[in-house]
Structure formats: structure tokens, C-alpha cells
Write a protein that holds these residues in place. Structure first.
Motif, PDB file in Angstrom:
ATOM      1  N   LYS A  75     -74.588 -16.283  49.150  1.00 47.87           N
ATOM      2  CA  LYS A  75     -75.357 -17.496  48.496  1.00 47.87           C
ATOM      3  C   LYS A  75     -75.511 -17.540  47.002  1.00 47.87           C
ATOM      4  N   LEU A 133     -70.274 -17.846  50.146  1.00 43.64           N
ATOM      5  CA  LEU A 133     -71.543 -18.247  50.961  1.00 43.64           C
ATOM      6  C   LEU A 133     -72.469 -17.535  51.431  1.00 43.64           C
ATOM      7  N   ARG A 180     -73.358 -23.033  47.870  1.00 51.86           N
ATOM      8  CA  ARG A 180     -74.005 -23.191  48.988  1.00 51.86           C
ATOM      9  C   ARG A 180     -72.872 -24.188  49.393  1.00 51.86           C
ATOM     10  N   ILE A 181     -72.940 -24.626  50.739  1.00 54.08           N
ATOM     11  CA  ILE A 181     -71.947 -25.561  51.311  1.00 54.08           C
ATOM     12  C   ILE A 181     -72.068 -26.738  50.886  1.00 54.08           C
ATOM     13  N   GLU A 182     -73.145 -27.210  50.345  1.00 50.43           N
ATOM     14  CA  GLU A 182     -73.518 -28.591  49.531  1.00 50.43           C
ATOM     15  C   GLU A 182     -72.761 -28.881  48.250  1.00 50.43           C
ATOM     16  N   ASP A 183     -72.455 -27.516  47.691  1.00 51.83           N
ATOM     17  CA  ASP A 183     -71.853 -27.619  46.476  1.00 51.83           C
ATOM     18  C   ASP A 183     -70.568 -28.051  46.557  1.00 51.83           C
TER      19      ASP A 183
END
Length: 238
Positions: A230, A227, A233-236
Motif C-alpha cells: 500500500k 501495491l 495505489r492502482i489509482e496512482d
């Protein structure tokens, strides 16, 4: 920075006073595996020769076709294996809680983890398929890919709704550049394995939770690194 000693030390601290459920779930998994694999081996070792004899009061299966024996054995073997995979993922669910929270876990946490049984089945089959394909090349590529995919079930345990293929792809990102460290970490547990052998397997009840908690801490550390850099992403994870 990959700090193997810190992950192992943290695992001991996280398990201190909270060994009960990890040990019980390990015992449950080993007991079920021993019973069902043992039963398969016992029944199929004679090729179902006995049949059903009138008046003996027993119900025995009989097959004249050895191919049918082999096919049925394979189906039942995989059914047991996939069931064990579901239990193993439920246990990882408990270890995620132990690593992230300070509360004591209960057996209901393990039962909650069993809700992911279908995800565990699909994930295990997908993992076996890819490792088999890589093994066709040679042992070394398969070993490398094993460590590349090694965080897959930890991703699934933390994110119950994530797709299997997505979890595998995230695992590849998490382990990028760290596969050698993961291999060395596994080697560091060799003395524990010898202790388990000396204790006739009893030591596994404590070794498995300790090893799994260490791997869980590794997962969270690699996740944070990925994270921060990069790569993910946390959305992944959603």
C-alpha cells in the motif's frame, strides 16, 4: 523478495521466438544514433572552416564565430538526444507488451509507442535536470538518485497519459529499499558487456532487449510489492 535470477530467466523465456522486433528496434536506434551523432561530430570537428566555395557543387556551412558553432552544436546534439529518447520509450512500450502478453509484437507496436514522443522528451529533460542537480553534491548521491528514478520510463511506457513528475514520484516509491538490488542486477550484466565489446558491438542487438526485458520484469515485480504494501495505489497510475 527481489529475485534477480528469476527476472533474467523470465526475460529469456519472454524473448524466445520473439527476438525479431526487439533486435530490429535496437538496430534502428543504434543506426540513427550513429548516423546523426557521427554527422554532428564530422561537421563540427572542422568548425565549419570550408564555407561555401563557388563552383565546387557542394553546400557547406560557414561560421566565423566559434561561440555560434558551439551553440548550434549543442542545440542539434540535444535534438538528436531527445529523438533517441522518444525511440527508446517506444521500444519500452514493446517490451511491456512482451512481458504482459503472450502474443507476438509487430513493428506497428513500436510505431504506436512513438505517439509518446512528447512525454519522452519532457521525461528525459526532467530526469537530466534532477540528476544534474544531485551531481552537484557528488557522484554517489547522483548514482543513488539514478536508481531511485530508474523505473520512471517504465511507468510512462505502461501508462501513456501519466504526468512526468508523477511517474518520477512513483519510481521513487517503487525503488524504495531496492536501489542496492538494482545496482547489483546491473553489475550482473558486466560479462554480457564484455561479450558485446568482443563482438565489436554486434552483441548489443541482443543484449539491449535482454537487459530491458529484465528491467521490465523488475518493474512489474516492484509495482506489485508496492501495491501489496500500500505504498502506492492502482489509482496512482491513472
Amino acid at each position: 523478495m527481489f529475485d534477480r535470477a528469476a527476472y533474467k530467466k523470465a526475460a529469456k523465456a519472454q524473448l524466445k521466438g520473439r527476438w525479431k522486433i526487439p533486435v530490429l528496434t535496437t538496430l534502428l536506434i543504434f543506426a540513427l544514433a550513429s548516423i546523426f551523432y557521427g554527422a554532428l561530430q564530422y561537421v563540427f570537428s572542422d568548425g565549419f572552416d570550408a564555407g561555401v566555395k563557388a563552383g565546387d557543387g557542394r553546400f557547406n556551412f560557414y561560421f566565423n564565430n566559434s561561440v555560434a558553432d558551439s551553440s548550434l552544436y549543442s542545440v542539434l546534439y540535444w535534438c538528436v538526444t531527445l529523438a533517441i529518447a522518444a525511440f527508446a520509450l517506444a521500444q519500452l512500450h514493446c517490451h511491456m507488451i512482451l512481458s504482459a502478453e503472450s502474443r507476438n509484437i509487430t513493428f506497428s507496436d513500436f510505431v504506436d509507442g512513438l505517439n509518446q514522443w512528447w512525454q519522452a522528451v519532457r521525461g528525459y529533460l526532467w530526469l537530466c535536470l534532477w540528476l544534474f542537480l544531485w551531481a552537484l553534491l557528488f557522484f554517489i548521491p547522483a548514482l543513488i538518485k539514478y536508481y531511485s528514478y530508474s523505473m520512471m520510463f517504465y511507468v510512462m511506457a505502461e501508462n501513456p497519459k501519466i504526468g512526468v513528475m508523477k511517474a518520477m514520484n512513483i519510481s521513487k516509491e517503487l525503488t524504495r529499499g531496492y536501489k542496492a538490488e538494482l545496482f547489483v542486477t546491473d553489475l550482473s550484466f558486466i560479462p554480457w558487456i564484455f561479450l558485446c565489446m568482443i563482438s565489436c558491438g554486434v552483441g548489443l542487438l541482443w543484449f539491449v532487449p535482454y537487459y530491458s526485458m529484465t528491467r521490465t520484469n523488475v518493474y512489474f515485480a516492484l509495482k506489485q510489492v508496492a501495491l501489496d504494501t500500500k505504498r502506492i495505489r492502482i489509482e496512482d497510475f491513472q
